[in-house]
Design a protein around this motif. Structure first.
Motif, PDB file in Angstrom:
ATOM      1  N   LEU A  46      -7.122  72.851  37.196  1.00 39.94           N
ATOM      2  CA  LEU A  46      -8.267  73.524  37.821  1.00 39.94           C
ATOM      3  C   LEU A  46      -9.566  73.253  37.076  1.00 39.94           C
ATOM      4  CD1 LEU A  46      -6.804  76.977  38.905  1.00 39.94           C
ATOM      5  CD2 LEU A  46      -7.154  74.929  40.266  1.00 39.94           C
ATOM      6  N   LEU A  54     -10.645  70.731  35.999  1.00 41.76           N
ATOM      7  CA  LEU A  54     -11.231  69.449  36.372  1.00 41.76           C
ATOM      8  C   LEU A  54     -11.985  69.517  37.697  1.00 41.76           C
ATOM      9  CD1 LEU A  54      -8.189  67.266  35.274  1.00 41.76           C
ATOM     10  CD2 LEU A  54     -10.418  67.327  34.178  1.00 41.76           C
ATOM     11  N   PHE A  55     -12.271  70.746  38.151  1.00 44.72           N
ATOM     12  CA  PHE A  55     -12.841  70.886  39.499  1.00 44.72           C
ATOM     13  C   PHE A  55     -14.181  70.183  39.665  1.00 44.72           C
ATOM     14  CE2 PHE A  55     -14.520  74.590  37.305  1.00 44.72           C
ATOM     15  CZ  PHE A  55     -15.806  74.700  37.791  1.00 44.72           C
ATOM     16  N   GLY A  65      -3.914  87.271  35.538  1.00 44.22           N
ATOM     17  CA  GLY A  65      -5.217  87.205  36.181  1.00 44.22           C
ATOM     18  C   GLY A  65      -6.347  87.102  35.173  1.00 44.22           C
ATOM     19  N   PHE A  66      -6.247  87.890  34.114  1.00 43.24           N
ATOM     20  CA  PHE A  66      -7.299  87.902  33.097  1.00 43.24           C
ATOM     21  C   PHE A  66      -7.360  86.542  32.403  1.00 43.24           C
ATOM     22  CE2 PHE A  66      -8.791  89.321  28.767  1.00 43.24           C
ATOM     23  CZ  PHE A  66     -10.082  89.625  29.160  1.00 43.24           C
ATOM     24  N   PHE A 111      -6.382  83.632  33.545  1.00 46.13           N
ATOM     25  CA  PHE A 111      -6.884  82.676  34.525  1.00 46.13           C
ATOM     26  C   PHE A 111      -8.392  82.761  34.665  1.00 46.13           C
ATOM     27  CE2 PHE A 111      -3.256  81.124  36.956  1.00 46.13           C
ATOM     28  CZ  PHE A 111      -3.802  79.947  37.392  1.00 46.13           C
ATOM     29  N   PHE A 112      -8.843  83.979  34.898  1.00 39.91           N
ATOM     30  CA  PHE A 112     -10.272  84.175  35.148  1.00 39.91           C
ATOM     31  C   PHE A 112     -11.087  83.773  33.926  1.00 39.91           C
ATOM     32  CE2 PHE A 112     -14.158  86.662  35.110  1.00 39.91           C
ATOM     33  CZ  PHE A 112     -14.689  86.303  36.334  1.00 39.91           C
ATOM     34  N   MET A 113     -10.649  84.212  32.753  1.00 37.54           N
ATOM     35  CA  MET A 113     -11.415  83.893  31.542  1.00 37.54           C
ATOM     36  C   MET A 113     -11.333  82.399  31.244  1.00 37.54           C
ATOM     37  SD  MET A 113     -12.882  86.647  30.765  1.00 37.54           S
ATOM     38  CE  MET A 113     -13.388  87.038  29.094  1.00 37.54           C
ATOM     39  N   LEU A 129     -11.609  80.110  33.301  1.00 31.81           N
ATOM     40  CA  LEU A 129     -12.686  79.467  34.058  1.00 31.81           C
ATOM     41  C   LEU A 129     -14.055  79.989  33.628  1.00 31.81           C
ATOM     42  CD1 LEU A 129     -11.141  79.486  37.648  1.00 31.81           C
ATOM     43  CD2 LEU A 129     -11.621  77.480  36.264  1.00 31.81           C
ATOM     44  N   SER A 130     -14.096  81.267  33.280  1.00 28.42           N
ATOM     45  CA  SER A 130     -15.381  81.928  33.054  1.00 28.42           C
ATOM     46  C   SER A 130     -15.945  81.674  31.658  1.00 28.42           C
ATOM     47  CB  SER A 130     -15.216  83.436  33.287  1.00 28.42           C
ATOM     48  OG  SER A 130     -16.447  84.086  33.316  1.00 28.42           O
ATOM     49  N   VAL A 131     -15.094  81.700  30.644  1.00 27.34           N
ATOM     50  CA  VAL A 131     -15.587  81.546  29.266  1.00 27.34           C
ATOM     51  C   VAL A 131     -16.220  80.163  29.034  1.00 27.34           C
ATOM     52  CG1 VAL A 131     -14.878  81.481  26.836  1.00 27.34           C
ATOM     53  CG2 VAL A 131     -14.126  83.355  28.309  1.00 27.34           C
ATOM     54  N   GLU A 172     -17.763  78.416  31.149  1.00 23.20           N
ATOM     55  CA  GLU A 172     -19.050  78.496  31.827  1.00 23.20           C
ATOM     56  C   GLU A 172     -20.095  79.090  30.876  1.00 23.20           C
ATOM     57  OE1 GLU A 172     -19.078  77.238  34.808  1.00 23.20           O
ATOM     58  OE2 GLU A 172     -21.141  77.710  35.350  1.00 23.20           O
ATOM     59  N   TYR A 173     -19.667  80.080  30.093  1.00 25.51           N
ATOM     60  CA  TYR A 173     -20.574  80.681  29.109  1.00 25.51           C
ATOM     61  C   TYR A 173     -20.891  79.706  27.983  1.00 25.51           C
ATOM     62  CZ  TYR A 173     -22.305  83.517  25.298  1.00 25.51           C
ATOM     63  OH  TYR A 173     -23.063  83.998  24.272  1.00 25.51           O
TER      64      TYR A 173
END
Lengths: 500, 500
Positions: A169, A171-172, A420-421, A423-425, A427-429, A431-432
């Motif tokens: 993921l 590599l999106f 879920g946590f 997975f989400f982190m 992708l999200s971390v 980004e930060y």
């Protein structure tokens, strides 16, 4: 592994080693051996070519097709050596070793590090090589000491699922944006892969074995036709202004420029540069690769009629994956080596489990790795075709990761929270950290934080591993019981009992 | 639904409606009714507040705390009305209606549309309202005609899993980047949510019921302390230059400025603007919301001791969700309404399934929705606290989606391909369309492509729905058999048989 071309084990007629045409120690006639070996080569080709292509931009090779061609050739060359070593003196399973997607995210992070991002290709590559060499030495240590068993005690499917899925993921940014350089061709490639691999799979053996390869050839052919018809013009000068080539323009110019032969040499890009932050980031990739490989050993043994891998076989396999990565680091593939599950699938489909065949495949890789024209050929695939291949391939990696969720109780809110946590982190971390890299003293510590923070797989793995081992939950609920290869657990317990 | 605070059904002692303290038609004493109703309010609070906060930037409300406060108040006001209607004359289940995360991605896409992005808050809101109203009319039509049964025939867990998971994952730009505005507080919030909801859950009822609420209050308190101590200064002038407030600065200024009372009125932001592209994008959100809600009806009926929902009850539920969304569109919440699974979880935990209690909760929502100071209070939560809440909440949405994979054969390469491809493209395609919006004539068609292409959930849903229904696979393999609520299927078949 890097889950792509062929099915996992599902439709394999040779499950459990029954019905094999050739067993692991059999020696098919030389002609058959070569043809079957070439088939292994074709099976591993998709993932192995994809890795240097993906790395070309972060490594600073976008406008250096010659070096990119060399890199692709080196990749095959090293994969051949690693396969030969693994199958002959490593775990001695008929298991192809090739480039690994799990090193990609850390490699991106290393290439984005301060002091590296500003440098050219060679320097970036040297930092990546340094990290891979240090990681390889660690993997060798882990394999030699048998530490991996200890590690596995903490790693359950709740950790594996987001970690592997995030490899794909994360590599999106490379999928649709690359295919979309020219959607008609990118979409055609995707459509053909779906058509060949999913719809027409049962109609002809060729679709079953090489859906991705065939889709690439077809789409490439369409590009060639369009180029010939003048729809996809090359670079042109209009009123003194340079107009870039059409993204689907198929040109063999790079191929003409490449020499016929070139033997990859150690340290061909200069002396590796070693950094602690780069190593730590890369180590996350190593962990993911090791965990995946162990699963592959069991599958491969079952397919090829070999005895169930003992703890010793597993450790030796990891040891030789480390040696393979060390060689990759020394030659400079910008990547490591790991076991390919798609080739295990191919054993299931062909019912040929002979070690000799895999070794023949390895020799083909080595030989073709010395033909520069061959590596250069792949640099001429038009980008939208490559992008289409990415879309199908990276998705498959993601779902191979997700498939581990079958062992987990998905009605437990504990599990759902952790998965879920993570997975989400994952992708999200990144980004930060891509937008706000930290900057503090000592710089090496800041570098570690940035490298790990930009590596979604590392973030997800760490969160899942930590929470899954800290938040109360039964082994049943966590899926530990169902997940761990029974044989490994038993031999562990046996050994413990002996010691007691 | 929007899967957050409490566990799904797992640890619910009231499963199957046994052991209920109050059944669906019971009327607890007035005092208890109010307290229990307030508890429902607290349970739905997290998601309901989160939605306007997330929307504030795309809607252009970042620097308009007064309007944002009104928006939050309107959200509660409308949720109360929708809950009252649903529980009294809709499907008559004790099911809370509140804002839905599944409308977020289409709303972002609408706010980014040409001609909308350049406009101010009111115009953006009017376009969103128009899309929500048109979508609501469609949902009403679907509910009234019973079309939903037809729809469900094509929708299996392979479609649901990536669709719902992408609702959460697509929000990855809002998690760590917002919590990371000041990591000590963002991290504290996340840590407390994990501690309260996962580790200390069994130690005290408060942790079981309000882990997120309590974590927010604690972290908010820490911000207040830091502000009081001078660590988190407010906006200051240094040598004539304005220095922005510390991200963790806790100020009640917005609260002081807000009026005490304000009754939300229809079309308070102006007359809605209707566009076909916006509607199509939003419709993807509606589809996801409908499919989720139906699952909620069955869970809610089981929890509250109501009879198994008939087809008529389901259709009526969807009809009234459409009416709720219509009201939301008319008042302008920037969102719709849907069923809240966290409140179904709360019924399981409290063993109180009385409809009357949910209605009391609805009245509390309406009353507090008229107190402007109340909505304004939430706009004063420092951003890192909100970001921490996002991280925990969005991850949970993702895994609630993933939990549907338990019905699917995860060893089938067909399924793996579809799931992985839908997932990957759901993240990758928006990346393309955000960077390269298409521009062709007619403009409305280009708008549709851009709106859908930027909505990961829509991309994933469409790919999964199409491929799952086109690529050959047995119902068993696809998980259709295990997944569809048995009761719905039976009543479907019964009706078909009658017609035949």
């Amino acid at each position: 592994m890097s889950g792509t071309e062929s099915a996992p084990t599902e439709s394999a007629p040779a499950e459990d080693g029954h019905d094999l045409i050739y067993g692991i120690d059999d020696k098919p006639p030389i002609g058959e051996t070569v043809v079957l070996g070439f088939q292994h080569y074709l099976t591993m080709f998709g993932s192995t070519v994809a890795i240097p292509l993906i790395l070309s931009e972060p490594l600073g090779l976008s406008d250096k097709p010659t070096e990119l061609g060399y890199l692709i050739a080196t990749m095959f060359f090293v994969s051949g050596i690693a396969t030969l070593l693994q199958s002959s003196i490593g775990n001695r399973l008929p298991i192809i070793q090739g480039g690994t997607f799990s090193f990609l995210a850390p490699t991106f992070a290393i290439c984005a590090m301060a002091g590296v991002a500003e440098a050219g290709f060679e320097v970036r590559m040297q930092h990546v090589q340094g990290a891979i060499i240090l990681g390889a030495l660690t993997e060798i240590f882990i394999g030699a000491t048998g530490l991996i068993g200890l590690l596995l005690r903490f790693v359950g499917p709740i950790t594996i699922a987001p970690t592997i899925a995030l490899i794909g993921l994360a590599l999106f940014k490379f999928g649709a944006p690359v295919a979309g350089l020219y959607w008609p061709i990118g979409g055609l490639t995707i459509g053909l892969i779906i058509l060949f691999s999913q719809v027409m799979r049962k109609t002809h053996r060729a679709f079953e074995l090489y859906p991705i390869l065939m889709a690439i050839l077809f789409a490439w052919g369409a590009c060639a036709l369009g180029t010939y018809m003048g729809w996809f013009p090359g670079e042109t000068l209009v009123e003194g202004e340079k107009i870039a080539a059409h993204p689907a323009h198929a040109s063999l110019a790079n191929l003409h420029n490449a020499p016929w032969f070139r033997i990859p040499t150690p340290f061909q890009w200069g002396w590796p540069q070693f950094g602690f932050a780069a190593f730590i980031g890369m180590f996350a990739g190593y962990l993911a690769s090791m965990v995946e490989s162990i699963g592959d050993y069991y599958a491969c043994a079952r397919m090829s009629g070999a005895p169930v891998p003992t703890k010793k076989v597993v450790n030796k396999g990891i040891l030789f994956e480390g040696i393979g990565c060390l060689i990759a680091g020394i030659f400079g593939t910008g990547n490591g080596t790991t076991s390919y599950s798609e080739n295990i699938g191919a054993i299931g489909l062909t019912r040929v489990g002979a070690r000799r065949v895999v070794q023949a495949g390895a020799i083909i890789m080595i030989v073709l790795g010395m033909v520069s024209k061959f590596g250069a050929l792949f640099t001429t695939i038009p980008s939208p075709v490559v992008g289409g291949m990415y879309c199908a391939m990276f998705g498959m990696i993601a779902s191979v990761g997700l498939s581990n969720l079958q062992f987990v109780n998905l009605n437990s809110s504990r599990n759902l929270f952790i998965i879920g946590f993570a997975f989400f982190m994952g992708l999200s971390v990144p980004e930060y950290f891509i937008a706000n890299p930290v900057d503090f003293e000592p710089a090496w510590a800041a570098n570690i934080v940035n490298t790990l923070g930009q590596t979604g797989m590392a973030v997800g793995a760490f969160i899942a591993l930590f929470l899954d081992n800290v938040i109360p939950g039964t082994d049943e609920e966590r899926g530990i019981a169902a997940f761990q290869p029974k044989e490994l657990k038993e031999s562990d317990e046996g050994e413990l009992a002996q010691k007691a």
